[in-house]
Scaffold this motif. Structure first.
Motif, PDB file in Angstrom:
ATOM      1  N   ASN A 120       0.822  -1.204   0.000  1.00 20.23           N
ATOM      2  CA  ASN A 120       0.000   0.000   0.000  1.00 20.23           C
ATOM      3  C   ASN A 120       0.860   1.259   0.000  1.00 20.23           C
ATOM      4  O   ASN A 120       1.930   1.269   0.601  1.00 20.23           O
ATOM      5  N   PRO A 121       0.411   2.309  -0.698  1.00 16.74           N
ATOM      6  CA  PRO A 121      -0.832   2.389  -1.458  1.00 16.74           C
ATOM      7  C   PRO A 121      -0.814   1.488  -2.693  1.00 16.74           C
ATOM      8  O   PRO A 121       0.233   1.272  -3.301  1.00 16.74           O
ATOM      9  N   LEU A 122      -1.990   1.000  -3.061  1.00 18.84           N
ATOM     10  CA  LEU A 122      -2.102   0.195  -4.270  1.00 18.84           C
ATOM     11  C   LEU A 122      -2.000   1.070  -5.514  1.00 18.84           C
ATOM     12  O   LEU A 122      -1.347   0.695  -6.500  1.00 18.84           O
ATOM     13  N   ALA A 123      -2.661   2.223  -5.496  1.00 17.62           N
ATOM     14  CA  ALA A 123      -2.639   3.145  -6.638  1.00 17.62           C
ATOM     15  C   ALA A 123      -2.651   4.572  -6.104  1.00 17.62           C
ATOM     16  O   ALA A 123      -3.565   4.943  -5.350  1.00 17.62           O
ATOM     17  N   ARG A 124      -1.664   5.354  -6.479  1.00 23.17           N
ATOM     18  CA  ARG A 124      -1.581   6.727  -6.001  1.00 23.17           C
ATOM     19  C   ARG A 124      -2.515   7.645  -6.794  1.00 23.17           C
ATOM     20  O   ARG A 124      -2.754   7.432  -7.973  1.00 23.17           O
ATOM     21  N   GLN A 125      -3.040   8.623  -6.084  1.00 17.03           N
ATOM     22  CA  GLN A 125      -3.917   9.639  -6.668  1.00 17.03           C
ATOM     23  C   GLN A 125      -5.116   9.019  -7.391  1.00 17.03           C
ATOM     24  O   GLN A 125      -5.529   9.474  -8.448  1.00 17.03           O
ATOM     25  N   ARG A 126      -5.657   7.994  -6.773  1.00 16.71           N
ATOM     26  CA  ARG A 126      -6.903   7.394  -7.240  1.00 16.71           C
ATOM     27  C   ARG A 126      -7.838   7.309  -6.039  1.00 16.71           C
ATOM     28  O   ARG A 126      -7.632   6.500  -5.134  1.00 16.71           O
ATOM     29  N   ALA A 127      -8.847   8.183  -6.041  1.00 15.36           N
ATOM     30  CA  ALA A 127      -9.776   8.279  -4.913  1.00 15.36           C
ATOM     31  C   ALA A 127     -11.068   7.529  -5.215  1.00 15.36           C
ATOM     32  O   ALA A 127     -11.321   7.109  -6.348  1.00 15.36           O
ATOM     33  N   ASP A 128     -11.907   7.357  -4.190  1.00 17.14           N
ATOM     34  CA  ASP A 128     -13.219   6.724  -4.345  1.00 17.14           C
ATOM     35  C   ASP A 128     -13.110   5.393  -5.088  1.00 17.14           C
ATOM     36  O   ASP A 128     -13.842   5.134  -6.056  1.00 17.14           O
ATOM     37  N   PRO A 129     -12.225   4.501  -4.673  1.00 15.16           N
ATOM     38  CA  PRO A 129     -11.933   3.308  -5.485  1.00 15.16           C
ATOM     39  C   PRO A 129     -13.041   2.271  -5.451  1.00 15.16           C
ATOM     40  O   PRO A 129     -13.682   2.027  -4.428  1.00 15.16           O
ATOM     41  N   HIS A 130     -13.231   1.644  -6.603  1.00 15.21           N
ATOM     42  CA  HIS A 130     -14.178   0.528  -6.711  1.00 15.21           C
ATOM     43  C   HIS A 130     -13.478  -0.619  -7.428  1.00 15.21           C
ATOM     44  O   HIS A 130     -13.043  -0.481  -8.570  1.00 15.21           O
ATOM     45  N   ILE A 131     -13.367  -1.756  -6.732  1.00 19.24           N
ATOM     46  CA  ILE A 131     -12.746  -2.957  -7.288  1.00 19.24           C
ATOM     47  C   ILE A 131     -13.741  -4.098  -7.197  1.00 19.24           C
ATOM     48  O   ILE A 131     -14.316  -4.358  -6.133  1.00 19.24           O
ATOM     49  N   THR A 132     -13.949  -4.774  -8.312  1.00 18.07           N
ATOM     50  CA  THR A 132     -14.838  -5.933  -8.327  1.00 18.07           C
ATOM     51  C   THR A 132     -14.123  -7.100  -8.998  1.00 18.07           C
ATOM     52  O   THR A 132     -13.359  -6.909  -9.950  1.00 18.07           O
ATOM     53  N   ARG A 133     -14.336  -8.295  -8.489  1.00 17.71           N
ATOM     54  CA  ARG A 133     -13.781  -9.498  -9.104  1.00 17.71           C
ATOM     55  C   ARG A 133     -14.880 -10.146  -9.929  1.00 17.71           C
ATOM     56  O   ARG A 133     -15.907 -10.579  -9.399  1.00 17.71           O
ATOM     57  N   HIS A 134     -14.662 -10.226 -11.238  1.00 17.41           N
ATOM     58  CA  HIS A 134     -15.674 -10.737 -12.153  1.00 17.41           C
ATOM     59  C   HIS A 134     -15.508 -12.246 -12.328  1.00 17.41           C
ATOM     60  O   HIS A 134     -14.483 -12.839 -11.977  1.00 17.41           O
ATOM     61  N   SER A 135     -16.526 -12.880 -12.918  1.00 18.99           N
ATOM     62  CA  SER A 135     -16.502 -14.331 -13.137  1.00 18.99           C
ATOM     63  C   SER A 135     -15.430 -14.763 -14.122  1.00 18.99           C
ATOM     64  O   SER A 135     -15.101 -15.943 -14.207  1.00 18.99           O
ATOM     65  N   ASP A 136     -14.862 -13.820 -14.890  1.00 17.89           N
ATOM     66  CA  ASP A 136     -13.773 -14.167 -15.804  1.00 17.89           C
ATOM     67  C   ASP A 136     -12.427 -14.276 -15.094  1.00 17.89           C
ATOM     68  O   ASP A 136     -11.406 -14.549 -15.723  1.00 17.89           O
ATOM     69  N   GLY A 137     -12.416 -14.067 -13.776  1.00 20.75           N
ATOM     70  CA  GLY A 137     -11.188 -14.197 -13.005  1.00 20.75           C
ATOM     71  C   GLY A 137     -10.392 -12.919 -12.870  1.00 20.75           C
ATOM     72  O   GLY A 137      -9.379 -12.905 -12.159  1.00 20.75           O
ATOM     73  N   PHE A 138     -10.823 -11.850 -13.523  1.00 22.44           N
ATOM     74  CA  PHE A 138     -10.116 -10.576 -13.441  1.00 22.44           C
ATOM     75  C   PHE A 138     -10.704  -9.696 -12.342  1.00 22.44           C
ATOM     76  O   PHE A 138     -11.907  -9.706 -12.080  1.00 22.44           O
ATOM     77  N   TYR A 139      -9.812  -8.907 -11.738  1.00 19.86           N
ATOM     78  CA  TYR A 139     -10.233  -7.774 -10.912  1.00 19.86           C
ATOM     79  C   TYR A 139     -10.340  -6.550 -11.815  1.00 19.86           C
ATOM     80  O   TYR A 139      -9.427  -6.275 -12.615  1.00 19.86           O
ATOM     81  N   TYR A 140     -11.427  -5.807 -11.681  1.00 19.99           N
ATOM     82  CA  TYR A 140     -11.627  -4.560 -12.431  1.00 19.99           C
ATOM     83  C   TYR A 140     -11.626  -3.398 -11.442  1.00 19.99           C
ATOM     84  O   TYR A 140     -12.323  -3.436 -10.412  1.00 19.99           O
ATOM     85  N   PHE A 141     -10.857  -2.387 -11.750  1.00 21.23           N
ATOM     86  CA  PHE A 141     -10.609  -1.276 -10.832  1.00 21.23           C
ATOM     87  C   PHE A 141     -10.841   0.060 -11.527  1.00 21.23           C
ATOM     88  O   PHE A 141     -10.244   0.345 -12.561  1.00 21.23           O
ATOM     89  N   THR A 142     -11.744   0.856 -10.960  1.00 19.30           N
ATOM     90  CA  THR A 142     -11.957   2.223 -11.426  1.00 19.30           C
ATOM     91  C   THR A 142     -11.970   3.139 -10.213  1.00 19.30           C
ATOM     92  O   THR A 142     -12.184   2.693  -9.081  1.00 19.30           O
ATOM     93  N   ALA A 143     -11.742   4.427 -10.434  1.00 20.74           N
ATOM     94  CA  ALA A 143     -11.655   5.377  -9.333  1.00 20.74           C
ATOM     95  C   ALA A 143     -11.725   6.797  -9.881  1.00 20.74           C
ATOM     96  O   ALA A 143     -11.644   7.024 -11.099  1.00 20.74           O
ATOM     97  N   THR A 144     -11.872   7.752  -8.983  1.00 16.97           N
ATOM     98  CA  THR A 144     -11.841   9.162  -9.355  1.00 16.97           C
ATOM     99  C   THR A 144     -10.406   9.596  -9.621  1.00 16.97           C
ATOM    100  O   THR A 144      -9.505   9.295  -8.832  1.00 16.97           O
TER     101      THR A 144
END
Length: 343
Positions: A36-60
């Motif tokens: 940590n930090p996992l990603a700098r200057q990325r606020a309000d993070p949303h991470i979801t693990r999809h059925s395809d095995g990938f984590y998807y990450f978006t943020a402000t």
């Protein structure tokens, strides 16, 4: 505070801050460690693990001008995964102001991004909007604008999130309600489509407690996790500086989620700034699961310093962080404290 819960949280936080592998409450397994930090200057993070095995990450992003997305087979890999721009704000009119708090969800075979946007003529005239992509790969295909999520009032609204229970899909969000003298309350409604609600929304929480009203009277950024026959909804409270923290609402899964009486509010915050680990203003969280498929993981942002010059919204250093958490013997989430930076 000197309660057993506080002592357990302190011990867990200390071990995690020291980088030790610890047994999580309610679990026989050791907590995975993340840098940590996992990603700098990325606020309000949303991470979801999809059925395809990938984590998807978006943020402000600190420029508040676009929606970005990363993916990786591991949470750790999100730190260095390539980042794509899915959508940029308009040059004029609606969706031309500040772009805040995107979340990505896969619903009925399509991808959806929920986000808040202001107007080009007034960046803070914030409302909630939805994008849709019918391609199996969210990095491909076309992201189309489904428009604004219409609620009971045409007022400041943000932080839309969605979940299902018992075959029903719900939207939860934050909004200013006319006649209530605060910045935002928390609401829930059933959804008639991935971009619209039906019926009257129910107000679940207003900022009335001291720790919810520091700087601003705010309840926002709801995030839901379901365990042990209950629905747990964390939310963020107070100003976005070091006062920012997480509260918790709880309801039974067999109750009426649209009835405010079904929900109880924890009287104290469940995740706060911590001097020992030098983490300040932790909040706007989401939930995901570790690579083992069993361990729950808290995703949130925090700063590494307490004092901020000027408006906290224009300080870019809210960094995305992740840490495993466990459950109390009573079956409630035990989030601990924000862990220290990795060596």
């Amino acid at each position: 505070m000197s309660s057993p819960l506080f002592s357990r949280r302190s011990a867990l936080a200390g071990a995690l801050a020291a980088g030790a592998a610890v047994a999580l409450p309610g679990s026989a397994s050791a907590a995975p460690n993340y840098s940590n930090p996992l990603a700098r200057q990325r606020a309000d993070p949303h991470i979801t693990r999809h059925s395809d095995g990938f984590y998807y990450f978006t943020a402000t992003v600190p420029e508040y001008d676009r929606i970005v997305l990363r993916r990786s087979r591991t949470l750790r890999g999100l730190a260095t995964a390539p980042e794509a721009v899915l959508w940029r704000r308009h040059g004029t009119g609606e969706m031309g102001g500040h772009i805040w708090a995107p979340e990505i969800h896969h619903i009925d075979g399509r991808w959806y991004v929920y986000f808040a946007a202001g107007r080009a003529e007034d960046f803070f005239d914030i409302r909630m909007y939805v994008l849709e992509n019918d391609d199996p790969d969210p990095f491909a295909g076309t992201w189309s604008e489904k428009g604004r999520i219409v609620t009971a009032w045409d007022t400041f609204s943000l932080d839309a999130s969605t979940f299902t229970l018992g075959g029903d899909r719900y939207l939860v969000w934050a909004q200013q309600e006319p006649g209530i003298d605060n910045n935002s309350n928390l609401y829930i409604a059933r959804m008639s489509s991935p971009w619209s609600i039906e019926g009257s929304p129910a107000r679940l929480s207003s900022p009335t407690l001291e720790w919810e009203t520091r700087g601003y009277a705010v309840n926002e950024a709801p995030a839901v996790i379901q365990r042990n026959g209950r629905v747990f909804m964390t939310y963020s409270a107070s100003a976005t500086d070091s006062n920012y923290c997480l509260g918790l609402l709880t309801a039974r899964t067999d109750g009426d989620l649209l009835d405010p009486a079904s929900w109880t509010k924890s009287p104290e915050p469940v995740f706060t700034s911590n001097d020992a680990t030098s983490q300040y203003g932790p909040g706007h969280n989401s939930f995901t699961v570790a690579e083992d498929g069993r361990t729950d993981v808290l995703v949130y942002h925090a700063r590494q310093y307490e004092e901020i010059e000027g408006d906290p919204l224009f300080d870019p250093n809210r960094h995305t962080r992740v840490q495993a958490f466990g459950w109390t013997p009573e079956g409630t989430p035990e989030l601990g404290f924000p862990v220290a930076d990795s060596p």
